[in-house]
Design a protein around this motif. Structure first.
Motif, short mmCIF file in Angstrom:
data_model
loop_
_atom_site.label_atom_id
_atom_site.label_comp_id
_atom_site.label_asym_id
_atom_site.label_seq_id
_atom_site.Cartn_x
_atom_site.Cartn_y
_atom_site.Cartn_z
N LEU A 110 43.90 20.23 35.80
CA LEU A 110 42.97 20.91 34.89
C LEU A 110 42.14 21.91 35.67
N TRP A 111 41.99 23.10 35.12
CA TRP A 111 41.08 24.09 35.67
C TRP A 111 39.78 24.07 34.87
N SER A 112 38.71 24.57 35.46
CA SER A 112 37.49 24.77 34.68
C SER A 112 36.85 26.10 35.02
N ILE A 113 36.25 26.71 34.00
CA ILE A 113 35.64 28.04 34.12
C ILE A 113 34.14 27.92 33.88
N HIS A 114 33.36 28.48 34.79
CA HIS A 114 31.90 28.41 34.69
C HIS A 114 31.28 29.80 34.84
N HIS A 115 31.99 30.83 34.38
CA HIS A 115 31.55 32.21 34.60
C HIS A 115 31.97 33.03 33.40
N SER A 116 31.13 33.99 33.00
CA SER A 116 31.46 34.77 31.81
C SER A 116 31.33 36.28 32.03
N ASP A 117 31.19 36.69 33.29
CA ASP A 117 31.02 38.10 33.60
C ASP A 117 32.06 38.50 34.64
N LEU A 118 33.02 39.32 34.24
CA LEU A 118 34.07 39.77 35.16
C LEU A 118 33.94 41.27 35.46
N CYS A 148 33.03 26.42 29.85
CA CYS A 148 31.71 25.88 29.51
C CYS A 148 31.09 26.59 28.31
N SER A 149 31.72 27.70 27.84
CA SER A 149 31.16 28.42 26.69
C SER A 149 32.26 29.20 25.97
N HIS A 150 32.01 29.52 24.70
CA HIS A 150 32.95 30.32 23.94
C HIS A 150 33.04 31.73 24.51
N ARG A 151 31.92 32.25 25.00
CA ARG A 151 31.91 33.58 25.61
C ARG A 151 32.82 33.63 26.83
N ALA A 152 32.71 32.62 27.70
CA ALA A 152 33.54 32.58 28.89
C ALA A 152 35.02 32.46 28.52
N ALA A 153 35.31 31.68 27.49
CA ALA A 153 36.69 31.53 27.05
C ALA A 153 37.26 32.87 26.56
N LEU A 154 36.47 33.61 25.79
CA LEU A 154 36.90 34.91 25.28
C LEU A 154 37.13 35.90 26.42
N VAL A 155 36.20 35.94 27.36
CA VAL A 155 36.31 36.87 28.49
C VAL A 155 37.59 36.60 29.28
N HIS A 156 37.91 35.33 29.49
CA HIS A 156 39.08 35.02 30.31
C HIS A 156 40.39 35.14 29.54
N THR A 157 40.35 34.91 28.24
CA THR A 157 41.53 35.18 27.42
C THR A 157 41.85 36.67 27.46
N THR A 158 40.82 37.49 27.36
CA THR A 158 41.00 38.94 27.44
C THR A 158 41.55 39.35 28.80
N ALA A 159 41.17 38.60 29.85
CA ALA A 159 41.63 38.90 31.22
C ALA A 159 43.05 38.40 31.48
N GLY A 160 43.66 37.72 30.49
CA GLY A 160 45.05 37.31 30.65
C GLY A 160 45.29 35.83 30.81
#
Length: 230
Positions: A110-118, A148-160
């Motif tokens: 499992l990976w985890s994301i804790h960042h929303s600014d790329l 950790c947030s819907h914003r972070a999920a959206l940002v990383h989905t957009t990043a691929g």
């Protein structure tokens, strides 16, 4: 008993590191046997995790300097430990810990994301490179990716990142720790040389553009005009 291995980039004081500590403090040890691996050092959080009776290993990798020998040490450790699940925290741990888990034949990573600014402005070029590599590997390495947030999920989905693997689980907080304390209120104002009824506003955050210290200063200047006693 489920054996868990948490792999994190480092254990210095920070948001993700503190969340990991809180998770381990509340974990049901009758069901789970955890261990922690830091790619860098024990930092300030490592000893606190060890005090819980949880093994912590620090690989002492240097930031920005990939070390094949220490990476292989991680692979060998996972082969020997054989956790049921490898859970990685933050980009470099997602990349190296995820690959190490797969090389050690761990099926559940499992990976985890804790960042929303790329943005290029607020991130190192090397970090953005790691994000790009993770985006490509996200379709193969992890079985799930926790954000950790819907914003972070959206940002990383957009990043691929693989959208079908992303799940949002907000950070948890012990609300019993936060309560009105009249004695502490008086003590803090006395320590700062302020009157007991002085309105007091503060910002506690690492010095990073994402935390918007400049915005806080701008807001303080506006407030000062209307409430000079604050």
């Amino acid at each position: 008993m489920t054996k868990l291995c948490f792999i994190i980039t480092g254990l210095s004081t920070g948001g993700a590191e503190t969340v990991l500590l809180k998770l381990l403090q509340r974990m049901d040890r009758a069901r789970f046997t955890p261990e922690v691996v830091s790619l860098s050092t024990l930092g300030e959080i490592g000893p606190k995790i060890q005090a819980l009776g949880i093994p912590v290993m620090a690989l002492d990798m240097r930031p920005g300097r990939p070390d094949a020998r220490r990476f292989w040490r991680l692979v060998q450790h996972l082969k020997k430990s054989q956790p049921d699940l490898v859970h990685t925290w933050m980009y470099h741990a997602d990349l190296l810990g995820g690959l190490a888990g797969r090389l050690a034949s761990i099926k559940r990573v499992l990976w985890s994301i804790h960042h929303s600014d790329l943005s290029n402005r607020n991130n190192k070029r090397s970090t953005l490179w790691v994000v790009k590599v993770c985006a490509a590997l996200s379709h193969w390495v992890p079985v799930h990716i926790l954000s950790c947030s819907h914003r972070a999920a959206l940002v990383h989905t957009t990043a691929g990142y693989a959208a079908d693997k992303l799940h949002v689980i907000p950070n948890g907080f012990d609300l019993d720790r936060f309560f009105s304390d009249e004695a502490a209120r008086v003590d803090v104002r006395a320590e700062l040389g302020l009157q007991p009824n002085t309105p007091l506003v503060g910002l506690i955050a690492r010095y990073h553009a994402q935390k918007n210290h400049l915005g806080f200063i701008d807001a303080a200047s506006t407030l000062h005009v209307q409430m000079p006693q604050a």
